[in-house]
Design a protein around this motif. Structure first.
Motif, short mmCIF file in Angstrom:
data_model
loop_
_atom_site.label_atom_id
_atom_site.label_comp_id
_atom_site.label_asym_id
_atom_site.label_seq_id
_atom_site.Cartn_x
_atom_site.Cartn_y
_atom_site.Cartn_z
N GLN A 1 -12.43 4.64 -2.35
CA GLN A 1 -13.18 3.76 -2.90
C GLN A 1 -14.58 4.38 -3.62
OE1 GLN A 1 -12.47 2.73 1.03
NE2 GLN A 1 -11.57 1.15 0.98
N ALA A 2 -14.77 5.31 -3.26
CA ALA A 2 -15.89 5.74 -3.91
C ALA A 2 -16.08 6.64 -5.60
CB ALA A 2 -16.46 6.89 -2.38
N ASN A 3 -15.15 6.94 -5.70
CA ASN A 3 -14.59 7.27 -7.55
C ASN A 3 -14.16 6.95 -7.99
OD1 ASN A 3 -16.62 9.52 -6.93
ND2 ASN A 3 -14.57 10.01 -5.05
N HIS A 4 -13.21 5.43 -7.62
CA HIS A 4 -12.01 4.93 -8.28
C HIS A 4 -11.91 3.21 -8.54
CE1 HIS A 4 -10.76 8.36 -10.24
NE2 HIS A 4 -11.03 8.87 -9.18
N ASN A 5 -13.06 3.14 -7.06
CA ASN A 5 -13.07 1.57 -7.27
C ASN A 5 -11.79 0.34 -6.68
OD1 ASN A 5 -15.70 0.82 -8.90
ND2 ASN A 5 -14.89 1.21 -10.55
N LEU A 6 -11.54 1.93 -5.58
CA LEU A 6 -10.72 0.56 -4.65
C LEU A 6 -11.20 0.27 -3.43
CD1 LEU A 6 -7.86 1.06 -2.91
CD2 LEU A 6 -8.50 2.88 -2.21
N TRP A 7 -10.73 -1.44 -3.87
CA TRP A 7 -11.23 -2.53 -2.65
C TRP A 7 -11.59 -1.75 -0.99
CZ3 TRP A 7 -7.35 -2.80 -6.33
CH2 TRP A 7 -6.14 -2.90 -4.99
N GLU A 8 -12.09 -2.77 -0.62
CA GLU A 8 -12.17 -2.40 1.13
C GLU A 8 -10.85 -2.90 1.12
OE1 GLU A 8 -14.04 -0.70 3.32
OE2 GLU A 8 -15.22 -0.26 1.51
N LEU B 1 10.27 4.58 -2.44
CA LEU B 1 9.02 5.12 -1.45
C LEU B 1 10.84 4.74 -0.18
CD1 LEU B 1 5.64 3.69 -1.75
CD2 LEU B 1 6.01 6.25 -1.42
N ILE B 2 9.84 5.73 1.19
CA ILE B 2 10.98 4.96 2.17
C ILE B 2 10.84 3.88 2.26
CG2 ILE B 2 10.95 5.91 4.69
CD1 ILE B 2 10.09 8.57 3.63
N ALA B 3 12.11 3.40 2.45
CA ALA B 3 12.17 1.96 3.04
C ALA B 3 11.59 1.40 4.40
CB ALA B 3 13.50 1.56 3.35
N ASP B 4 10.51 0.21 5.27
CA ASP B 4 9.89 0.49 6.60
C ASP B 4 9.26 -0.63 6.43
OD1 ASP B 4 7.46 0.74 8.18
OD2 ASP B 4 9.02 2.98 8.45
N GLU B 5 8.67 -1.63 7.81
CA GLU B 5 8.06 -2.62 7.78
C GLU B 5 6.77 -2.89 7.11
OE1 GLU B 5 7.52 -0.36 11.92
OE2 GLU B 5 9.26 -0.57 10.81
N ASN B 6 6.16 -2.22 6.98
CA ASN B 6 4.63 -1.59 5.77
C ASN B 6 5.43 -1.37 5.04
OD1 ASN B 6 3.46 -2.33 8.89
ND2 ASN B 6 3.36 -0.51 9.35
N LEU B 7 6.05 -1.23 4.28
CA LEU B 7 6.24 -0.67 2.77
C LEU B 7 5.67 -2.13 1.85
CD1 LEU B 7 7.34 0.79 0.64
CD2 LEU B 7 8.84 -0.55 0.85
N TYR B 8 5.78 -2.99 2.07
CA TYR B 8 5.30 -4.47 1.53
C TYR B 8 3.26 -4.12 1.09
CZ TYR B 8 3.28 -6.94 5.44
OH TYR B 8 2.69 -7.06 6.67
N MET B 9 3.50 -3.31 2.54
CA MET B 9 1.79 -3.65 2.50
C MET B 9 1.55 -2.33 1.54
SD MET B 9 -0.52 -5.20 3.47
CE MET B 9 -0.51 -5.88 4.83
N VAL B 10 2.21 -1.54 1.85
CA VAL B 10 1.68 -0.31 0.64
C VAL B 10 2.24 -0.17 -1.10
CG1 VAL B 10 2.56 2.44 -0.32
CG2 VAL B 10 2.27 1.59 2.36
N LYS B 11 3.04 -0.83 -1.50
CA LYS B 11 3.44 -1.45 -2.69
C LYS B 11 2.39 -2.81 -2.97
CE LYS B 11 7.84 -3.31 -3.53
NZ LYS B 11 8.86 -3.38 -3.28
N ALA B 12 1.74 -3.41 -1.94
CA ALA B 12 0.67 -4.13 -2.35
C ALA B 12 -0.62 -3.75 -2.81
CB ALA B 12 0.50 -5.30 -1.36
N GLN B 13 -1.34 -2.79 -1.56
CA GLN B 13 -2.54 -1.93 -2.09
C GLN B 13 -2.27 -0.49 -3.01
OE1 GLN B 13 -5.16 -3.53 -0.14
NE2 GLN B 13 -3.81 -4.64 0.35
N THR C 1 0.06 0.22 -6.05
CA THR C 1 0.93 1.10 -6.90
C THR C 1 -0.23 -0.22 -8.25
OG1 THR C 1 2.39 -1.40 -5.82
CG2 THR C 1 2.70 0.56 -5.29
N ASN C 2 -0.72 -0.91 -7.37
CA ASN C 2 -1.70 -2.04 -8.71
C ASN C 2 -2.63 -0.64 -8.96
OD1 ASN C 2 -1.47 -4.54 -7.75
ND2 ASN C 2 -2.47 -4.35 -5.93
N CYS C 3 -2.77 1.09 -9.00
CA CYS C 3 -3.77 1.53 -9.44
C CYS C 3 -2.90 2.66 -10.01
CB CYS C 3 -4.59 1.82 -8.91
SG CYS C 3 -5.75 0.61 -8.55
N HIS C 4 -1.49 3.15 -9.16
CA HIS C 4 -1.27 4.74 -9.18
C HIS C 4 0.62 4.34 -9.29
CE1 HIS C 4 -1.03 6.24 -5.27
NE2 HIS C 4 -2.49 5.32 -5.59
#
Length: 130
Positions: free
Chosen positions: A84-91, A44-56, A58-61
């Protein structure tokens, strides 16, 4: 010429072709794409918010799913709601804004030119027949 080539091959002289020099492109998007820093772990493109995308995300896909898609901010938000509606993604809570900021900034639809612009001011002429 044929005799010369046969003699060269018979003597064991091998011809080596040089690799083609890559064509230079005057395309700005190609130059920009070559300079974008990517995270070696995810691609993924390196960015200051990349850590949040990785955390939220890459656990599932795989991150390839993100890279392969281009949506507007609203489109990415709809995908999150669908997961969230179909694959149990958390809030996502407070994490949703940085995730959407990252996706909007780096994986939004891009303008691409699939065809040339229409011709303008065409001067037609009559073909002469013989």
């Amino acid at each position: 010429m044929k005799i010369f080539l046969i003699a060269m091959l018979g003597a064991g002289i091998v011809f080596q072709t040089l690799p083609e020099t890559p064509a230079k492109h005057n395309n700005v998007s190609t130059a920009v794409a070559d300079t974008i820093k990517k995270d070696p772990e995810t691609g993924l493109i390196a960015d200051e918010n990349l850590y949040m995308v990785k955390a939220q995300c890459t656990n599932c896909h795989s991150t390839k799913l993100i890279i392969a898609n281009r949506f507007t901010r609203d489109g990415w938000k709809q995908k999150i709601r669908w997961m969230q509606a179909n694959h149990n993604l958390w809030e996502l809570g407070d994490a949703e804004k940085p995730v959407l900021d990252y996706l909007e900034k780096n994986y939004s639809p891009t303008a691409s030119v699939a065809r040339r612009a229409p011709l303008k001011d065409i001067k037609w002429y009559k073909l002469e027949q013989n």
